[in-house]
Design an enzyme around this catalytic site. Structure first.
Site, short mmCIF file in Angstrom:
data_model
loop_
_atom_site.label_atom_id
_atom_site.label_comp_id
_atom_site.label_asym_id
_atom_site.label_seq_id
_atom_site.Cartn_x
_atom_site.Cartn_y
_atom_site.Cartn_z
N HIS A 200 0.98 -1.08 0.04
CA HIS A 200 -0.02 0.08 -0.11
C HIS A 200 0.92 1.31 0.05
CE1 HIS A 200 -3.98 -1.64 0.10
NE2 HIS A 200 -3.82 -2.38 1.36
N CYS A 256 0.48 2.47 -4.74
CA CYS A 256 -0.38 3.72 -5.22
C CYS A 256 0.49 4.92 -5.02
CB CYS A 256 -1.88 3.85 -4.51
SG CYS A 256 -2.69 2.77 -5.01
#
Length: 410
Positions: A200, A256
């Protein structure tokens, strides 16, 4: 402290590979739906109890070959972009010192003939509501790829994944930072270092003013709710700033908001020119001139404009000299390839029934199908592979003006 941050950073203490982190045990994944490497995961209250998954042994994942399982199967291959060059026509790397314009600042490329070390971090966040499926696989595939394609020894790799039960191999914040310090310790010219992160990623408010969009990019360790995230400024301070001239660091971010996750100043387009004047904010005509020269393909003119800017701020006040440090240029040879732009998400995908990060898959497949290619063709080939199914656009940034037509090595 590092310049402009107002935050404590991590000093180079010569740490060995991570030791003595808190103990964690991880249960098997619950099969979440396909998602994105977004962040932070919601509702993550620490790892579940129980032994690590039994089906996550390293031998279970073969190296990604051109015809290997999960790679190069299931339909026709997309047209590969080769920059209209044969492998022998690419520019070779010159290791002579190169100057930033007319200043005393220089940088030096690496021929990667020295030591090879790699730090590979993959986090699936087992048991969380935003659990990922492909990150651990990415690391296993990447370790095999580095070993077979570029000769990295498994003994010179530190692998941190959350399917392991050895406490020094869990991707906690402490372990990741200490492993970053291990990676760059005693680095020498022509060494080749690799940092790969799959997990993440996210953004946080920029505290030192070095980000045009007002936010810093961050990565999320498995224990981020207790220990916090790791900011791009800190990653730059730990892994880029200590490197000597001629030492190569290749960073791969499959997460991301990772377009400038290593905080490097030059961001390149698929045409091989600087895409964003990311180097200076409110820097005036010299920065604009450098950007326009790059747009016209005039590397010499661009470097001259860069030199004018650096000389101007170097000879001015101490606060402006501080800005030079914050430029984030480096005398070393640092390249970052990220899975998407700063404002994009990066897909946690299933390629031929194998969970993987889309960017990690595209990088390995591109280099496996075409081992000899330039930085420009690598970037374009990765985008070609991804554009059929994913909106994300891989980004390439560097610590110095980069000739995109030289051979990609690591």
């Amino acid at each position: 402290m590092f310049p402009g941050s107002g935050r404590q950073t991590y000093q180079q203490q010569g740490y060995p590979p991570p030791q003595g982190a808190p103990q964690y045990n991880y249960g098997p994944p619950q099969g979440p739906p396909q998602g994105y490497y977004n962040g932070p995961p919601q509702g993550y209250n620490g790892p579940p109890q129980g032994p690590p998954p039994q089906n996550y042994n390293y031998g279970h994942y073969g190296p990604p070959q051109g015809q290997g399982q999960g790679y190069g199967q299931g339909g026709p291959a997309p047209q590969m972009y080769n920059n209209n060059r044969q492998s022998g026509a690419m520019n070779d790397v010159s290791t002579a010192p190169q100057r930033f314009g007319n200043t005393d600042m220089t940088y030096q490329l690496s021929n990667c003939s020295g030591r090879k070390k790699a730090l590979l971090v993959g986090i699936n966040y087992f048991g969380s509501s935003n659990e990922l499926r492909g990150c651990v696989n990415d690391i296993k595939n990447m370790s095999n790829f580095l070993n077979r394609r570029f000769g990295y020894s498994y003994d010179d790799m530190v692998i941190l994944t959350d399917d392991q039960n050895q406490r020094n191999k869990i991707p906690t914040k402490e372990n990741i930072i200490r492993a970053m310090q291990w990676l760059v310790k005693d680095a020498r010219p022509n060494d080749s270092l690799v940092f790969h992160y799959s997990g993440h990623g996210g953004i946080t408010k920029d505290l030192d003013g070095d980000e045009d969009e007002g936010y810093d990019e961050v990565i999320y360790p498995v224990d981020f709710q207790q220990a916090g995230h790791i900011v791009d400024d800190d990653m730059h301070a730990i892994m880029v700033r200590p490197l000597p001239p001629g030492c190569k660091l290749t960073a791969l971010f499959d997460s991301c908001h990772s377009g400038t996750a290593l905080d490097l100043p030059f961001v390149y387009s698929t045409k091989g020119v600087v895409k964003e004047p990311n180097l200076w904010k409110d820097a005036g005509t010299d920065a604009f001139g450098a950007f326009m020269q790059y747009e016209r393909g005039n590397i010499g003119g661009a470097i001259s404009s860069i030199g004018g800017l650096l000389k101007k701020v170097t000879n001015s006040s101490s606060s402006n000299r501080q800005q030079v440090i914050n430029i984030k240029a480096s005398p070393a040879d640092v390249i970052s390839i990220s899975g998407c732009k700063d404002d994009q998400t990066s897909a946690d995908a299933s390629i031929n029934n194998n969970a993987t990060g889309a960017m990690s898959w595209a990088f390995i497949k591109t280099m496996t199908d075409m081992p000899e290619q330039s930085y420009l063709s690598l970037l374009n080939n990765m985008r070609t592979l991804l554009k059929e199914k994913y909106s994300q656009k891989p980004q390439l940034s560097s610590s110095h003006p980069q000739d995109m037509n030289i051979r990609f090595i690591m």
